[in-house]
Design a protein around this motif. Sequence first.
Motif, PDB file in Angstrom:
ATOM      1  N   LEU A   1      -2.333  10.098   4.241  1.00 16.25           N
ATOM      2  CA  LEU A   1      -2.243   9.745   5.662  1.00 16.25           C
ATOM      3  C   LEU A   1      -1.963   8.245   5.740  1.00 16.25           C
ATOM      4  CD1 LEU A   1      -5.339  11.759   6.959  1.00 16.25           C
ATOM      5  CD2 LEU A   1      -2.930  12.392   7.185  1.00 16.25           C
ATOM      6  N   ASP A   2      -0.682   7.916   5.787  1.00 10.36           N
ATOM      7  CA  ASP A   2      -0.296   6.502   5.833  1.00 10.36           C
ATOM      8  C   ASP A   2      -0.528   5.979   7.255  1.00 10.36           C
ATOM      9  OD1 ASP A   2       0.599   4.125   4.868  1.00 10.36           O
ATOM     10  OD2 ASP A   2       2.727   4.649   4.847  1.00 10.36           O
ATOM     11  N   GLU A   3      -0.955   4.729   7.357  1.00 10.48           N
ATOM     12  CA  GLU A   3      -1.250   4.109   8.662  1.00 10.48           C
ATOM     13  C   GLU A   3      -2.316   4.915   9.417  1.00 10.48           C
ATOM     14  OE1 GLU A   3       0.911   1.450   9.725  1.00 10.48           O
ATOM     15  OE2 GLU A   3       2.768   1.813   8.633  1.00 10.48           O
ATOM     16  N   VAL A   4      -3.311   5.397   8.692  1.00 11.63           N
ATOM     17  CA  VAL A   4      -4.311   6.286   9.298  1.00 11.63           C
ATOM     18  C   VAL A   4      -5.109   5.574  10.398  1.00 11.63           C
ATOM     19  CG1 VAL A   4      -6.183   5.849   7.637  1.00 11.63           C
ATOM     20  CG2 VAL A   4      -5.999   8.097   8.729  1.00 11.63           C
TER      21      VAL A   4
ATOM     22  N   LYS B   1       0.839  -1.216   0.000  1.00 10.76           N
ATOM     23  CA  LYS B   1       0.000   0.000   0.000  1.00 10.76           C
ATOM     24  C   LYS B   1       0.876   1.270   0.000  1.00 10.76           C
ATOM     25  CE  LYS B   1      -1.922  -1.391   3.845  1.00 10.76           C
ATOM     26  NZ  LYS B   1      -1.333  -2.733   3.961  1.00 10.76           N
ATOM     27  N   THR B   2       1.851   1.281   0.896  1.00 10.12           N
ATOM     28  CA  THR B   2       2.702   2.467   1.003  1.00 10.12           C
ATOM     29  C   THR B   2       3.545   2.651  -0.254  1.00 10.12           C
ATOM     30  OG1 THR B   2       2.810   2.213   3.390  1.00 10.12           O
ATOM     31  CG2 THR B   2       4.539   3.538   2.390  1.00 10.12           C
ATOM     32  N   VAL B   3       4.153   1.572  -0.703  1.00  8.78           N
ATOM     33  CA  VAL B   3       5.090   1.716  -1.826  1.00  8.78           C
ATOM     34  C   VAL B   3       4.345   2.050  -3.128  1.00  8.78           C
ATOM     35  CG1 VAL B   3       5.318  -0.697  -2.626  1.00  8.78           C
ATOM     36  CG2 VAL B   3       7.304   0.823  -2.631  1.00  8.78           C
TER      37      VAL B   3
HETATM   38 MG   LIG Z   1       2.373   0.842   4.786  1.00  9.38          MG
END
Ligand SMILES: [Mg+2]
Length: 174
Positions: A152-155, A73-75
């Motif tokens: 907002l990562d890891e929201v 998700k982040t990458v």
């Molecule tokens: Mg992530």
Amino acid sequence: MKESVDLDAIFDRFHAPKKPIFKERDFLRATYVPTSLPHRGNEIRGLANILGPIMAGGTPSNAFLYGKPGGGKTVVTKYVINRLHKKAGDVDIKFEFAFINCQMVDTAYRVYAALCEAVNVEVPITGLSTDLIFDSFCKKLDEEPTVLTIILDEVDLLMKTDNKVNSKKMTLLK
Ligand SMILES: [Mg+2]
Ligand SMILES: Nc1ncnc2c1ncn2[C@@H]1O[C@H](COP(=O)(O)OP(=O)(O)OP(=O)(O)O)[C@@H](O)[C@H]1O
């Protein structure tokens, strides 16, 4: 006086290793974004289509990415946003983004402060009300002809804290 630890030898080993363990050390960093992401074509395409209106000076819809830990998700987000930032720059479209990791930035106040920082509004690290700091952010945003995308990562971690970000306010930013 002879040094008890041969620092030169240690640093030389890094500078010109005889048998390097890592071919490319940066590949192991959490912040590293590979140049290609196998098996994530659909996700990349999906996110690019959601953010695409930015290339016409428009406002994209909100996107909520969810999935198993380590699934990318982040990458994928960084990959798409970096490419979009470059592409927008190439054709002189004003587009900025604020990438906020809610594991680090873990209160509403700190999220709003990070948003202010992204648009160059100076705020104290503590002391103001969240309403005031959010208003400063919105005011600056209204003055600028830039589209700002907020990630907002890891929201989910933020939602678990008492200091919830007001979701009504964030919807206004769409
Ligand atoms: Mg992530
Ligand atoms: N398709 C892919 N190709 C190459 N590397 C990948 C791919 N997907 C993920 N990775 C790598 O795997 C690691 C985990 O990916 P990432 O951090 O994006 O997952 P995540 O879904 O955000 O996880 P979490 O839910 O824990 O935040 C990262 O180092 C990332 O670069």
